[in-house]
Scaffold this motif. Structure first.
Motif, PDB file in Angstrom:
ATOM      1  N   ILE A  60       0.846  -1.188   0.000  1.00 21.18           N
ATOM      2  CA  ILE A  60       0.000   0.000   0.000  1.00 21.18           C
ATOM      3  C   ILE A  60       0.881   1.236   0.000  1.00 21.18           C
ATOM      4  CG2 ILE A  60      -1.780   1.259   1.266  1.00 21.18           C
ATOM      5  CD1 ILE A  60      -2.564  -1.474   2.517  1.00 21.18           C
ATOM      6  N   SER A  61       0.569   2.176  -0.895  1.00 19.31           N
ATOM      7  CA  SER A  61       1.307   3.438  -1.007  1.00 19.31           C
ATOM      8  C   SER A  61       0.363   4.593  -0.720  1.00 19.31           C
ATOM      9  CB  SER A  61       1.880   3.600  -2.412  1.00 19.31           C
ATOM     10  OG  SER A  61       2.762   2.534  -2.696  1.00 19.31           O
ATOM     11  N   ALA A  62       0.855   5.593   0.022  1.00 22.52           N
ATOM     12  CA  ALA A  62       0.052   6.768   0.346  1.00 22.52           C
ATOM     13  C   ALA A  62       0.841   8.032   0.046  1.00 22.52           C
ATOM     14  CB  ALA A  62      -0.361   6.743   1.811  1.00 22.52           C
ATOM     15  N   GLU A  63       0.172   8.988  -0.600  1.00 26.10           N
ATOM     16  CA  GLU A  63       0.753  10.291  -0.908  1.00 26.10           C
ATOM     17  C   GLU A  63      -0.263  11.361  -0.549  1.00 26.10           C
ATOM     18  OE1 GLU A  63       1.702  10.435  -5.043  1.00 26.10           O
ATOM     19  OE2 GLU A  63       3.120   8.784  -4.935  1.00 26.10           O
ATOM     20  N   ALA A  64       0.190  12.432   0.066  1.00 28.67           N
ATOM     21  CA  ALA A  64      -0.673  13.562   0.383  1.00 28.67           C
ATOM     22  C   ALA A  64       0.146  14.847   0.284  1.00 28.67           C
ATOM     23  CB  ALA A  64      -1.260  13.409   1.780  1.00 28.67           C
ATOM     24  N   VAL A  65      -0.496  15.907  -0.135  1.00 32.79           N
ATOM     25  CA  VAL A  65       0.165  17.205  -0.282  1.00 32.79           C
ATOM     26  C   VAL A  65       0.716  17.645   1.072  1.00 32.79           C
ATOM     27  CG1 VAL A  65      -0.193  19.634  -0.856  1.00 32.79           C
ATOM     28  CG2 VAL A  65      -1.320  17.857  -2.210  1.00 32.79           C
ATOM     29  N   GLY A  66       1.998  18.002   1.072  1.00 35.20           N
ATOM     30  CA  GLY A  66       2.653  18.477   2.289  1.00 35.20           C
ATOM     31  C   GLY A  66       3.273  17.379   3.132  1.00 35.20           C
ATOM     32  N   TYR A  67       3.176  16.129   2.667  1.00 32.88           N
ATOM     33  CA  TYR A  67       3.701  14.988   3.426  1.00 32.88           C
ATOM     34  C   TYR A  67       4.609  14.131   2.550  1.00 32.88           C
ATOM     35  CZ  TYR A  67       0.052  16.136   6.765  1.00 32.88           C
ATOM     36  OH  TYR A  67      -0.748  16.787   7.660  1.00 32.88           O
ATOM     37  N   GLN A  68       5.524  13.429   3.198  1.00 37.51           N
ATOM     38  CA  GLN A  68       6.376  12.479   2.494  1.00 37.51           C
ATOM     39  C   GLN A  68       5.561  11.220   2.162  1.00 37.51           C
ATOM     40  OE1 GLN A  68       9.982  11.698   4.716  1.00 37.51           O
ATOM     41  NE2 GLN A  68      10.199  13.843   5.271  1.00 37.51           N
ATOM     42  N   SER A  69       5.786  10.665   1.008  1.00 29.78           N
ATOM     43  CA  SER A  69       5.103   9.431   0.610  1.00 29.78           C
ATOM     44  C   SER A  69       5.588   8.282   1.480  1.00 29.78           C
ATOM     45  CB  SER A  69       5.396   9.105  -0.855  1.00 29.78           C
ATOM     46  OG  SER A  69       4.956  10.146  -1.677  1.00 29.78           O
ATOM     47  N   GLN A  70       4.739   7.292   1.628  1.00 34.01           N
ATOM     48  CA  GLN A  70       5.104   6.128   2.435  1.00 34.01           C
ATOM     49  C   GLN A  70       4.473   4.887   1.835  1.00 34.01           C
ATOM     50  OE1 GLN A  70       4.602   6.653   6.646  1.00 34.01           O
ATOM     51  NE2 GLN A  70       4.711   4.473   7.043  1.00 34.01           N
ATOM     52  N   THR A  71       5.150   3.749   2.047  1.00 32.29           N
ATOM     53  CA  THR A  71       4.667   2.456   1.563  1.00 32.29           C
ATOM     54  C   THR A  71       4.769   1.446   2.695  1.00 32.29           C
ATOM     55  OG1 THR A  71       5.442   2.948  -0.668  1.00 32.29           O
ATOM     56  CG2 THR A  71       5.030   0.649  -0.170  1.00 32.29           C
ATOM     57  N   THR A  72       3.793   0.551   2.766  1.00 30.91           N
ATOM     58  CA  THR A  72       3.822  -0.539   3.726  1.00 30.91           C
ATOM     59  C   THR A  72       3.243  -1.782   3.058  1.00 30.91           C
ATOM     60  OG1 THR A  72       3.267  -1.196   5.990  1.00 30.91           O
ATOM     61  CG2 THR A  72       1.534  -0.106   4.750  1.00 30.91           C
ATOM     62  N   THR A  73       3.593  -2.943   3.563  1.00 29.84           N
ATOM     63  CA  THR A  73       3.060  -4.201   3.048  1.00 29.84           C
ATOM     64  C   THR A  73       2.271  -4.898   4.144  1.00 29.84           C
ATOM     65  OG1 THR A  73       4.888  -4.441   1.484  1.00 29.84           O
ATOM     66  CG2 THR A  73       3.626  -6.431   1.991  1.00 29.84           C
ATOM     67  N   VAL A  74       1.067  -5.341   3.783  1.00 27.51           N
ATOM     68  CA  VAL A  74       0.177  -6.028   4.714  1.00 27.51           C
ATOM     69  C   VAL A  74      -0.158  -7.388   4.123  1.00 27.51           C
ATOM     70  CG1 VAL A  74      -2.055  -5.951   5.896  1.00 27.51           C
ATOM     71  CG2 VAL A  74      -0.804  -3.822   5.459  1.00 27.51           C
ATOM     72  N   THR A  75      -0.031  -8.430   4.929  1.00 24.27           N
ATOM     73  CA  THR A  75      -0.374  -9.786   4.480  1.00 24.27           C
ATOM     74  C   THR A  75      -1.810 -10.096   4.894  1.00 24.27           C
ATOM     75  OG1 THR A  75       1.923 -10.484   4.661  1.00 24.27           O
ATOM     76  CG2 THR A  75       0.256 -12.218   4.586  1.00 24.27           C
ATOM     77  N   VAL A  76      -2.619 -10.469   3.916  1.00 19.28           N
ATOM     78  CA  VAL A  76      -4.037 -10.757   4.138  1.00 19.28           C
ATOM     79  C   VAL A  76      -4.272 -12.250   3.924  1.00 19.28           C
ATOM     80  CG1 VAL A  76      -6.405 -10.277   3.383  1.00 19.28           C
ATOM     81  CG2 VAL A  76      -4.670  -8.450   3.336  1.00 19.28           C
ATOM     82  N   GLY A  77      -4.811 -12.894   4.935  1.00 16.67           N
ATOM     83  CA  GLY A  77      -5.150 -14.311   4.844  1.00 16.67           C
ATOM     84  C   GLY A  77      -6.636 -14.486   4.562  1.00 16.67           C
ATOM     85  N   ALA A  78      -7.067 -15.737   4.558  1.00 21.16           N
ATOM     86  CA  ALA A  78      -8.472 -16.034   4.287  1.00 21.16           C
ATOM     87  C   ALA A  78      -8.901 -17.260   5.061  1.00 21.16           C
ATOM     88  CB  ALA A  78      -8.685 -16.255   2.791  1.00 21.16           C
ATOM     89  N   ASP A  79     -10.202 -17.354   5.291  1.00 22.46           N
ATOM     90  CA  ASP A  79     -10.766 -18.576   5.853  1.00 22.46           C
ATOM     91  C   ASP A  79     -11.436 -19.325   4.705  1.00 22.46           C
ATOM     92  OD1 ASP A  79     -13.229 -17.308   5.426  1.00 22.46           O
ATOM     93  OD2 ASP A  79     -13.539 -16.849   7.543  1.00 22.46           O
ATOM     94  N   GLU A  80     -12.357 -20.210   5.013  1.00 23.85           N
ATOM     95  CA  GLU A  80     -12.963 -21.001   3.948  1.00 23.85           C
ATOM     96  C   GLU A  80     -13.915 -20.209   3.064  1.00 23.85           C
ATOM     97  OE1 GLU A  80     -14.885 -21.350   7.834  1.00 23.85           O
ATOM     98  OE2 GLU A  80     -12.987 -22.176   7.205  1.00 23.85           O
ATOM     99  N   CYS A  81     -14.297 -18.992   3.486  1.00 23.88           N
ATOM    100  CA  CYS A  81     -15.258 -18.206   2.703  1.00 23.88           C
ATOM    101  C   CYS A  81     -14.714 -16.866   2.213  1.00 23.88           C
ATOM    102  CB  CYS A  81     -16.510 -17.938   3.534  1.00 23.88           C
ATOM    103  SG  CYS A  81     -17.433 -19.423   3.960  1.00 23.88           S
TER     104      CYS A  81
END
Length: 115
Positions: free
Chosen positions: A79-100
């Protein structure tokens, strides 16, 4: 014959799947992102997007400073985020799942002001 059926039902109860999983058509959110500044105030109107193995898309702002990233997208979402007046940032999130569905993950990013 009736007592035999009751006995079989009682014996089967611990090991039998009498309540199979019933999935619905609801699309679960992959990541709920909270975006703040270094003081903890919500950052509204940011450009937030994500990339996974199968997809790249924009996240949308659900509430001020709260962004929804993907529906039913499993795996590593960068995930990447950019906003006026701020430094850009990136993070990675691991998403799992159940049976549905995917299991919604929450993430927080605090953007630092531009020097």
């Amino acid at each position: 014959m009736r007592p035999l059926a009751v006995l079989l039902a009682v014996l089967c109860f611990p090991g039998c799947d009498l309540d199979p999983v019933s999935c619905d058509d609801f699309a679960a959110t992959s990541v709920m992102l909270t975006l703040t500044n270094s003081d903890g105030a919500a950052i509204e109107g940011a450009a937030v997007s994500f990339v996974s193995d199968d997809l790249s898309d924009d996240c949308f702002e659900n509430d001020p400073g709260s962004y929804v990233c993907g529906y039913e997208v499993e795996g590593d979402l960068t995930i990447s985020a950019e906003a006026v007046g701020y430094q850009s940032q990136t993070t990675t999130v691991t998403v799992g799942a159940d049976e549905c569905h995917v299991i919604t993950e929450t993430a927080e990013m605090a953007l630092a002001p531009v020097d």
